[in-house]
Structure formats: structure tokens, C-alpha cells
Motif scaffolding. Structure first.
Motif, PDB file in Angstrom:
ATOM      1  N   PHE A  77      13.605 -32.145  -8.362  1.00 29.97           N
ATOM      2  CA  PHE A  77      13.219 -32.801  -9.610  1.00 29.97           C
ATOM      3  C   PHE A  77      14.415 -32.820 -10.539  1.00 29.97           C
ATOM      4  CE2 PHE A  77      11.089 -32.130 -13.889  1.00 29.97           C
ATOM      5  CZ  PHE A  77      10.709 -33.445 -14.038  1.00 29.97           C
ATOM      6  N   LYS A  78      14.792 -34.008 -11.033  1.00 31.34           N
ATOM      7  CA  LYS A  78      15.971 -34.123 -11.888  1.00 31.34           C
ATOM      8  C   LYS A  78      15.869 -35.355 -12.782  1.00 31.34           C
ATOM      9  CE  LYS A  78      18.519 -36.710  -8.392  1.00 31.34           C
ATOM     10  NZ  LYS A  78      19.639 -36.725  -7.482  1.00 31.34           N
ATOM     11  N   PRO A  79      16.598 -35.350 -13.902  1.00 31.44           N
ATOM     12  CA  PRO A  79      16.650 -36.559 -14.726  1.00 31.44           C
ATOM     13  C   PRO A  79      17.551 -37.588 -14.060  1.00 31.44           C
ATOM     14  CG  PRO A  79      18.026 -34.847 -15.697  1.00 31.44           C
ATOM     15  CD  PRO A  79      17.347 -34.239 -14.502  1.00 31.44           C
ATOM     16  N   VAL A  80      17.202 -38.867 -14.187  1.00 31.27           N
ATOM     17  CA  VAL A  80      18.050 -39.935 -13.635  1.00 31.27           C
ATOM     18  C   VAL A  80      19.314 -40.072 -14.483  1.00 31.27           C
ATOM     19  CG1 VAL A  80      18.179 -42.403 -13.135  1.00 31.27           C
ATOM     20  CG2 VAL A  80      16.105 -41.116 -12.562  1.00 31.27           C
ATOM     21  N   GLN A  81      19.165 -40.035 -15.807  1.00 30.77           N
ATOM     22  CA  GLN A  81      20.322 -39.997 -16.702  1.00 30.77           C
ATOM     23  C   GLN A  81      20.222 -38.693 -17.488  1.00 30.77           C
ATOM     24  OE1 GLN A  81      17.784 -42.182 -17.066  1.00 30.77           O
ATOM     25  NE2 GLN A  81      17.269 -42.467 -19.197  1.00 30.77           N
ATOM     26  N   HIS A  82      21.372 -38.144 -17.858  1.00 27.99           N
ATOM     27  CA  HIS A  82      21.364 -36.830 -18.499  1.00 27.99           C
ATOM     28  C   HIS A  82      21.218 -36.883 -20.012  1.00 27.99           C
ATOM     29  CE1 HIS A  82      21.985 -34.631 -14.846  1.00 27.99           C
ATOM     30  NE2 HIS A  82      22.916 -35.509 -14.500  1.00 27.99           N
ATOM     31  N   LYS A  83      21.581 -38.024 -20.607  1.00 26.07           N
ATOM     32  CA  LYS A  83      21.393 -38.154 -22.054  1.00 26.07           C
ATOM     33  C   LYS A  83      21.431 -39.614 -22.469  1.00 26.07           C
ATOM     34  CE  LYS A  83      26.177 -36.908 -23.021  1.00 26.07           C
ATOM     35  NZ  LYS A  83      27.033 -35.995 -23.737  1.00 26.07           N
ATOM     36  N   VAL A  84      20.872 -39.861 -23.642  1.00 28.95           N
ATOM     37  CA  VAL A  84      20.866 -41.197 -24.217  1.00 28.95           C
ATOM     38  C   VAL A  84      20.994 -41.034 -25.737  1.00 28.95           C
ATOM     39  CG1 VAL A  84      18.340 -41.339 -24.435  1.00 28.95           C
ATOM     40  CG2 VAL A  84      19.665 -43.430 -24.256  1.00 28.95           C
ATOM     41  N   THR A  85      21.701 -41.963 -26.378  1.00 33.05           N
ATOM     42  CA  THR A  85      21.819 -41.942 -27.841  1.00 33.05           C
ATOM     43  C   THR A  85      21.087 -43.149 -28.400  1.00 33.05           C
ATOM     44  OG1 THR A  85      23.956 -40.826 -27.707  1.00 33.05           O
ATOM     45  CG2 THR A  85      23.434 -41.928 -29.775  1.00 33.05           C
ATOM     46  N   LEU A  86      20.238 -42.894 -29.380  1.00 32.09           N
ATOM     47  CA  LEU A  86      19.486 -43.975 -30.009  1.00 32.09           C
ATOM     48  C   LEU A  86      19.278 -43.673 -31.477  1.00 32.09           C
ATOM     49  CD1 LEU A  86      16.442 -42.582 -30.134  1.00 32.09           C
ATOM     50  CD2 LEU A  86      16.341 -43.410 -27.823  1.00 32.09           C
ATOM     51  N   ALA A  94      13.365 -43.152 -20.582  1.00 35.53           N
ATOM     52  CA  ALA A  94      14.138 -42.335 -19.644  1.00 35.53           C
ATOM     53  C   ALA A  94      13.325 -42.164 -18.369  1.00 35.53           C
ATOM     54  CB  ALA A  94      14.442 -40.977 -20.260  1.00 35.53           C
ATOM     55  N   PHE A  95      14.028 -41.880 -17.280  1.00 36.79           N
ATOM     56  CA  PHE A  95      13.368 -41.665 -15.999  1.00 36.79           C
ATOM     57  C   PHE A  95      13.761 -40.315 -15.415  1.00 36.79           C
ATOM     58  CE2 PHE A  95      13.281 -46.220 -16.440  1.00 36.79           C
ATOM     59  CZ  PHE A  95      12.035 -46.570 -15.933  1.00 36.79           C
ATOM     60  N   TYR A  96      12.782 -39.676 -14.802  1.00 38.87           N
ATOM     61  CA  TYR A  96      13.014 -38.465 -14.019  1.00 38.87           C
ATOM     62  C   TYR A  96      12.677 -38.802 -12.575  1.00 38.87           C
ATOM     63  CZ  TYR A  96      13.513 -35.346 -18.036  1.00 38.87           C
ATOM     64  OH  TYR A  96      13.965 -34.717 -19.170  1.00 38.87           O
ATOM     65  N   GLU A  97      13.417 -38.205 -11.648  1.00 42.41           N
ATOM     66  CA  GLU A  97      13.179 -38.455 -10.230  1.00 42.41           C
ATOM     67  C   GLU A  97      12.592 -37.200  -9.589  1.00 42.41           C
ATOM     68  OE1 GLU A  97      16.123 -40.430  -7.360  1.00 42.41           O
ATOM     69  OE2 GLU A  97      16.273 -38.285  -6.884  1.00 42.41           O
ATOM     70  N   ALA A  98      11.555 -37.393  -8.785  1.00 43.26           N
ATOM     71  CA  ALA A  98      10.952 -36.293  -8.031  1.00 43.26           C
ATOM     72  C   ALA A  98      10.926 -36.676  -6.561  1.00 43.26           C
ATOM     73  CB  ALA A  98       9.539 -36.017  -8.527  1.00 43.26           C
ATOM     74  N   TYR A  99      11.201 -35.685  -5.714  1.00 45.38           N
ATOM     75  CA  TYR A  99      11.227 -35.905  -4.266  1.00 45.38           C
ATOM     76  C   TYR A  99      10.497 -34.751  -3.581  1.00 45.38           C
ATOM     77  CZ  TYR A  99      13.116 -35.903   0.486  1.00 45.38           C
ATOM     78  OH  TYR A  99      13.250 -35.873   1.848  1.00 45.38           O
ATOM     79  N   ASN A 100       9.602 -35.085  -2.666  1.00 46.81           N
ATOM     80  CA  ASN A 100       8.858 -34.082  -1.902  1.00 46.81           C
ATOM     81  C   ASN A 100       9.490 -33.955  -0.514  1.00 46.81           C
ATOM     82  OD1 ASN A 100       7.062 -32.497  -0.517  1.00 46.81           O
ATOM     83  ND2 ASN A 100       5.297 -33.816  -0.801  1.00 46.81           N
ATOM     84  N   PRO A 101      10.308 -32.916  -0.268  1.00 47.78           N
ATOM     85  CA  PRO A 101      10.991 -32.775   1.013  1.00 47.78           C
ATOM     86  C   PRO A 101      10.135 -32.126   2.103  1.00 47.78           C
ATOM     87  CG  PRO A 101      11.654 -30.999  -0.424  1.00 47.78           C
ATOM     88  CD  PRO A 101      10.710 -31.886  -1.221  1.00 47.78           C
ATOM     89  N   THR A 102       8.884 -31.788   1.783  1.00 47.12           N
ATOM     90  CA  THR A 102       8.040 -31.077   2.750  1.00 47.12           C
ATOM     91  C   THR A 102       7.252 -32.064   3.614  1.00 47.12           C
ATOM     92  OG1 THR A 102       6.049 -30.958   1.352  1.00 47.12           O
ATOM     93  CG2 THR A 102       7.732 -29.280   0.985  1.00 47.12           C
ATOM     94  N   ASP A 103       6.487 -31.513   4.533  1.00 48.32           N
ATOM     95  CA  ASP A 103       5.622 -32.339   5.379  1.00 48.32           C
ATOM     96  C   ASP A 103       4.174 -32.298   4.902  1.00 48.32           C
ATOM     97  OD1 ASP A 103       5.012 -29.745   6.033  1.00 48.32           O
ATOM     98  OD2 ASP A 103       5.224 -30.004   8.200  1.00 48.32           O
ATOM     99  N   LYS A 104       3.976 -31.946   3.634  1.00 45.86           N
ATOM    100  CA  LYS A 104       2.626 -31.854   3.059  1.00 45.86           C
ATOM    101  C   LYS A 104       2.527 -32.714   1.794  1.00 45.86           C
ATOM    102  CE  LYS A 104       1.865 -27.092   4.544  1.00 45.86           C
ATOM    103  NZ  LYS A 104       0.968 -27.390   5.610  1.00 45.86           N
TER     104      LYS A 104
END
Length: 196
Positions: A77-86, A94-104
Motif C-alpha cells: 500500500f503506497k501513495p501514487v504521488q508523495h505530495k501536491v501543492t494547492l 490524490a490516489f493511493y495504490e493497493a496490491y494483494n500479493p497473496t492467493d486469498k
């Protein structure tokens, strides 16, 4: 003798009432504390809105993104971009990415907070993956959005005048009803992604 028995019964009744009241307060303390944090922004708790404000200020704010997983959550689990200025009042995405590396199939729930904690009441989410339980199939990778803004009311708070950076941090947990189904060999220590 009868007077002593009456006093003892009365004392026992008072003590049972005190214990019952303490147990009741213990059960009610979590939802009451949660309500208090959401209303006041205490502890970096963010606010929720259905739309952004009409006012956008010239003051800029850098939002940094942090991602963690709890012990027992095997997702990456990680942020796609680390920071933004507005600008304050401007809507950010903003987007965060999640990946399930298991077989469940794994269900997860995200908790969140904002630092510095004193500005939690001004950081407002319009839409967030943290509002619902997330389900990832084996090998599935998803981008999860969060739409937010910094409330222009922050400009009126003398305690927040020096704040120029806000960190939005999420921690993903395995949903309680899924904990037994997660492969024990897939359990990992808490992981953190550096935002710098």
C-alpha cells in the motif's frame, strides 16, 4: 443487627450501580470519543463534506501523503504521488495504490489522520476510499482516490497561521471478519512509505 443488614444491602446496591455505570461508560466511551474527534478535529481527525467551498484563497498548502499497513495486513500500500501543492479552498485529488500479493481474497479497512493535529478540523474530504471496506482479489492492484480540500476557515485560526504542510496518513487493517482467513505466512510487520 437489622440496621446493619439494611446498611450492607444499601452499600452493595450502590457499589453494583457504580460498577454497572463504569461498564456502561466504558462501552460508550469509544463512540463518544469518535464523535468528539469528528466534531472538533481533535487528534487530526478530518472532516467530511459533499462539495468544495466557493472561496479559494491565495494561501498555498502542501499536502503530503503517507501509507502504512498494520501487522497482519499483507497488502502493498503506497501513495501514487508523495505530495501536491494547492491553494486553500481548492479541490485536490490524490490516489493511493493497493496490491494483494497473496492467493486469498482480503477485505481491508483504512483509518486515517492528519498532522499537524491542530489542522485536522480544516482538512475536509469529499470522497475517500476510507469511507468503505475495500476488497482485493488475489494479485489484484487498484488505485484508490481521495478528493479533498483545506477549508478557508484555517486562515482565521491564529494557531494555524504558520502551517504550510499537512500530512494525510492512512493505515490499512485486515477487516475483523477476515482476520482468520488471511494466510499466516503472509503476515508482515507494519510498513511505512517515506513521504520525503
Amino acid at each position: 443487627m437489622k440496621d446493619t443488614q439494611t446498611k450492607s444491602k444499601r452499600l452493595a446496591l450502590v457499589l453494583v450501580s457504580v460498577v454497572a455505570g463504569m461498564v456502561g461508560l466504558a462501552y460508550a466511551s469509544v463512540p463518544l470519543y469518535d464523535l468528539f474527534c469528528r466534531v472538533t478535529g481533535y487528534g487530526g481527525t478530518t472532516q467530511q463534506a459533499s462539495m468544495a467551498p466557493d472561496v479559494v484563497l491565495d494561501r498555498t498548502m502542501t499536502i503530503e501523503f503517507d501509507a502504512n499497513t498494520s501487522r497482519g495486513m499483507p497488502w502493498d500500500f503506497k501513495p501514487v504521488q508523495h505530495k501536491v501543492t494547492l491553494k486553500v479552498g481548492e479541490t485536490g485529488l490524490a490516489f493511493y495504490e493497493a496490491y494483494n500479493p497473496t492467493d486469498k481474497v482480503i477485505k481491508g479497512t483504512a483509518t486515517f489522520n492528519v498532522t499537524p493535529q491542530k489542522v485536522g478540523q480544516y482538512f475536509t474530504k469529499i470522497d475517500c476510499f476510507c469511507f468503505t471496506e475495500q476488497i482485493l482479489k488475489p494479485g489484484e492492484r487498484v488505485d484508490m482516490p481521495v478528493t479533498f480540500f483545506v477549508d478557508p476557515e484555517i486562515d482565521l485560526d491564529p494557531n494555524a497561521k504558520e502551517v504550510t504542510v499537512i500530512t494525510l496518513s492512512y493505515t490499512f487493517f485486515v477487516s475483523e471478519d477476515e482476520e482468520e482467513e488471511v494466510d499466516v505466512s503472509a503476515k508482515t510487520e507494519k510498513k511505512s512509505v517515506n513521504v520525503n
